[in-house]
Design a protein around this motif. Structure first.
Motif, mmCIF file in Angstrom:
data_model
loop_
_atom_site.group_PDB
_atom_site.id
_atom_site.type_symbol
_atom_site.label_atom_id
_atom_site.label_comp_id
_atom_site.label_asym_id
_atom_site.label_seq_id
_atom_site.Cartn_x
_atom_site.Cartn_y
_atom_site.Cartn_z
ATOM 1 N N ASP A 289 0.824 -1.213 0.000
ATOM 2 C CA ASP A 289 0.000 0.000 0.000
ATOM 3 C C ASP A 289 0.862 1.269 0.000
ATOM 4 O O ASP A 289 0.600 2.217 -0.753
ATOM 5 C CB ASP A 289 -0.928 0.015 1.219
ATOM 6 C CG ASP A 289 -2.025 -1.046 1.140
ATOM 7 O OD1 ASP A 289 -2.232 -1.604 0.039
ATOM 8 O OD2 ASP A 289 -2.669 -1.316 2.178
ATOM 9 N N VAL A 290 1.887 1.271 0.857
ATOM 10 C CA VAL A 290 2.752 2.458 0.937
ATOM 11 C C VAL A 290 3.577 2.593 -0.343
ATOM 12 O O VAL A 290 3.779 3.700 -0.855
ATOM 13 C CB VAL A 290 3.671 2.386 2.178
ATOM 14 C CG1 VAL A 290 4.655 3.550 2.183
ATOM 15 C CG2 VAL A 290 2.844 2.395 3.452
ATOM 16 N N ALA A 291 4.048 1.468 -0.886
ATOM 17 C CA ALA A 291 4.849 1.505 -2.109
ATOM 18 C C ALA A 291 4.039 2.052 -3.285
ATOM 19 O O ALA A 291 4.571 2.798 -4.110
ATOM 20 C CB ALA A 291 5.379 0.108 -2.436
ATOM 21 N N VAL A 292 2.761 1.700 -3.357
ATOM 22 C CA VAL A 292 1.901 2.239 -4.424
ATOM 23 C C VAL A 292 1.822 3.754 -4.312
ATOM 24 O O VAL A 292 1.956 4.480 -5.301
ATOM 25 C CB VAL A 292 0.493 1.613 -4.353
ATOM 26 C CG1 VAL A 292 -0.487 2.400 -5.216
ATOM 27 C CG2 VAL A 292 0.528 0.164 -4.818
ATOM 28 N N ARG A 293 1.642 4.248 -3.107
ATOM 29 C CA ARG A 293 1.559 5.700 -2.915
ATOM 30 C C ARG A 293 2.896 6.379 -3.204
ATOM 31 O O ARG A 293 2.939 7.564 -3.555
ATOM 32 C CB ARG A 293 1.088 6.002 -1.491
ATOM 33 C CG ARG A 293 -0.365 5.597 -1.255
ATOM 34 C CD ARG A 293 -0.744 5.701 0.198
ATOM 35 N NE ARG A 293 -0.606 7.065 0.699
ATOM 36 C CZ ARG A 293 -0.611 7.382 1.986
ATOM 37 N NH1 ARG A 293 -0.709 6.428 2.896
ATOM 38 N NH2 ARG A 293 -0.493 8.642 2.360
ATOM 39 N N ASN A 294 3.992 5.627 -3.047
ATOM 40 C CA ASN A 294 5.326 6.144 -3.367
ATOM 41 C C ASN A 294 5.663 5.985 -4.835
ATOM 42 O O ASN A 294 6.774 6.349 -5.257
ATOM 43 C CB ASN A 294 6.395 5.410 -2.541
ATOM 44 C CG ASN A 294 6.505 5.938 -1.124
ATOM 45 O OD1 ASN A 294 6.226 7.109 -0.884
ATOM 46 N ND2 ASN A 294 6.900 5.083 -0.205
ATOM 47 N N ASP A 295 4.740 5.380 -5.597
ATOM 48 C CA ASP A 295 4.964 5.078 -7.011
ATOM 49 C C ASP A 295 6.137 4.113 -7.200
ATOM 50 O O ASP A 295 6.794 4.116 -8.233
ATOM 51 C CB ASP A 295 5.204 6.371 -7.815
ATOM 52 C CG ASP A 295 4.899 6.181 -9.303
ATOM 53 O OD1 ASP A 295 4.052 5.327 -9.629
ATOM 54 O OD2 ASP A 295 5.530 6.862 -10.127
ATOM 55 N N ASP A 296 6.392 3.282 -6.194
ATOM 56 C CA ASP A 296 7.414 2.235 -6.286
ATOM 57 C C ASP A 296 6.695 0.936 -6.647
ATOM 58 O O ASP A 296 6.462 0.063 -5.806
ATOM 59 C CB ASP A 296 8.152 2.104 -4.949
ATOM 60 C CG ASP A 296 9.336 1.143 -5.027
ATOM 61 O OD1 ASP A 296 9.476 0.436 -6.044
ATOM 62 O OD2 ASP A 296 10.114 1.090 -4.046
#
Length: 574
Positions: A289-296
């Protein structure tokens, strides 16, 4: 500071020993031979109501069907998890009560690795090998401790935190050996109640004598509650440095960094935790979830992929695990991979309407990306038809993230009206969920509707403020009846956390002043249960629950347990 009379303790332990024959036990071990050996030991103690589980999925099935007095779990489980992680899952999902004895059977090396840093420590560790007499002695001591904390556990299981706190205070001075346990419970309860200054003082009292990681974590949580985010982050990070196996600290630091807007650093600390404990699916989802928001997207794909790999085809599978991975693959342009995951989804959820609906939504998004708008629209139409056939309960339980995907498919196919309707509802019900709002913004951006999205979210925010203010202003003016009706209207229209809690509090404030009304009381309990299902440890939810308990007690009304844990007397099954 005193201790219990030794004769009293001996009498209690003798009585508890006699009660063993009436207890129900669950044995958790991959190996049938180990379970059989343990069953023989239990039989020698007079315990015959013994159930077996060779897998984590079987454990979950059993605890949903029966109430167990004792669970004995091997440290190494079938799916790469351990008995410690199983305990945390059972506790967090409220599948076992705090009065249930949970003991882990382990080798010396594993014991040394986990005993000092467990977030939710088992009641005891049995170090192999052990005799029947050794086991009996440890078991009776553990049951005695459960007996000592009986009132505290009962109140906590029912969500009655104020009563649990009073029970903790009543135990101080009664048993020296349990002082730190009492203070640990007291600090946790104070933090949950939002009384962070008092919690800070309790944890500092412990830390003045012992530099234990749980007290430092409790202090960090108190600092966060006092809005001292930098200090909370620093304290949590120091726990990680000194106790790198204390995984709860990683989750805490990540959440604080996310609150501070430091998403990259939040992702980084979560990924460190997944290296230590790669089989924790909850944490892997958090990384995704956090990686998606980081565009990772590469990190998100790895994290979601690991979750799906572990749960696919098992009773632990979750629809979001398939769609999370599909969504990321589509964002990366890997349409074939996305189609493969959707095929797996359709196979694993065959016969499940929500599963078929999710598969149709993903079919539509895949076809749209492949440049086949006619096929995309056909799949979307089937999805909308199936959605309309679902009952209210199925629609309410349908994943909000997948609902956003449905809106994405609608926007991509030109049905802006339906997309706006879906997204407005999801945004209103999740306006405090940063991850959900980010997903909605992403849908508008991907479909070229960025300005429309900003306008819709602004309008939703304005309506929420206006709806809430009407009820709050009525309450401030002293018109509690009008306030209750307005807040009920708001909760019915938009059942988000804020409105559900406000309506609950208004209802029980009215009942406190005017007298108990069964229909209104039932409505307040229903709103409270809905709010708790969203976030059971939210301080606002707990505050509303405390008000409910207070008013119910005032009028002699039996309190409905909101925690969802069966009491020890409620034996299910035969």
């Amino acid at each position: 500071m005193g201790t219990s009379d030794l004769n009293d303790i001996a009498d209690i332990q003798h009585r508890l020993g006699k009660e063993l024959a009436r207890m129900r036990v669950l044995l958790v071990d991959r190996h049938a031979s180990a379970r059989n050996s343990m069953r023989i030991i239990l039989s020698s103690l007079g315990i015959t109501a013994v159930h077996n589980a060779g897998t984590s999925a079987e454990v979950l099935r059993q605890v949903k069907a029966y109430t167990f007095d004792i669970i004995l779990s091997d440290y190494h489980l079938d799916d790469g998890r351990d008995g410690q992680q199983l305990l945390e899952e059972l506790r967090h999902k409220n599948l076992i009560s705090l009065s249930t004895v949970y003991m882990v059977v382990t080798a010396e090396r594993a014991y040394q690795n986990v005993v000092s840093v467990a977030e939710l420590a088992p009641d005891d560790y049995l170090i192999k090998p052990f005799t029947a007499d050794q086991f009996h002695s440890r078991l009776i001591k553990t049951i005695y401790k459960k007996h000592f904390f009986e009132k505290v556990f009962g109140h906590l299981d029912n969500g009655a935190y104020a009563e649990a706190l009073a029970a903790c205070d009543s135990l101080i001075g009664k048993e020296d050996a349990y002082l730190y346990d009492i203070l640990r419970f007291k600090g946790e309860i104070l933090n949950v109640l939002g009384r962070h200054e008092e919690a800070k003082a309790v944890y500092q009292q412990v830390l003045d004598h012992a530099m234990v990681p749980w007290a430092r974590m409790g202090l960090a949580i108190a600092l966060r509650g006092m809005d001292e985010l930098a200090e909370a982050e620093e304290m949590g990070a120091s726990v990680i440095d000194d106790f790198p196996e204390y995984l709860a600290a990683y989750d805490f630091v990540a959440s604080v960094r996310e609150e501070m807007g430091k998403l990259a650093e939040a992702q980084q600390v979560l990924q460190k935790a997944t290296v230590i404990s790669p089989n924790n699916s909850v944490r892997q989802r958090m990384v995704g979830d956090v990686a998606v928001r980081n565009d990772d997207l590469d990190a998100a794909e790895r994290a979601y992929g690991k979750v799906l790999e572990r749960h696919q085809g098992s009773s632990l599978k979750v629809l979001d695990d398939y769609t999370n991975l599909t969504r990321v693959m589509l964002d990366k342009g890997h349409t074939e991979g996305a189609k493969k995951v959707t095929q797996d989804l359709r196979r694993d959820w065959r016969g499940n309407k929500q599963g078929e609906l999710a598969a149709l939504i993903m079919d539509s998004l895949c076809c749209e990306q492949e440049g086949e708008p006619a096929k995309a629209k056909q799949a979307l139409e089937k999805a909308l038809e199936l959605r309309s056939s679902l009952g209210d309960s199925d629609q309410n339980e349908f994943s909000q993230k997948i609902a956003v995907d449905l809106a994405h498919a609608c926007l991509a196919s030109g049905d802006e009206k339906m997309a706006q309707e879906i997204l407005s509802k999801v945004a209103a019900e999740n306006h405090e969920d940063r991850s959900m709002i980010a997903q909605i913004q992403g849908v508008f951006s991907k479909t070229g509707h960025e300005e429309a999205g900003q306008s819709m979210l602004a309008q939703v925010g304005k309506e929420i403020v206006e709806l809430n203010n009407r009820g709050v202003l009525a309450a401030r003016s002293g018109d509690i009846e009008t306030s209750v009706q307005m807040l009920i209207e708001a909760a019915e229209r938009v059942p988000n956390m804020q409105f559900l809690v406000n309506a609950t509090k208004a209802i029980f404030t009215l009942l406190d002043r005017k007298g108990w009304d069964e229909e209104m009381g039932d409505r307040g309990v229903r709103y409270l249960q809905m709010a708790q299902s969203k976030d059971p440890r939210n301080a606002k939810v707990i505050s509303a629950r405390e008000l409910y308990h207070k008013v119910a007690r005032k009028f002699g009304i039996e309190v409905v347990p909101i925690g969802g844990v069966r009491t020890a007397g409620e034996k299910s099954g035969g």
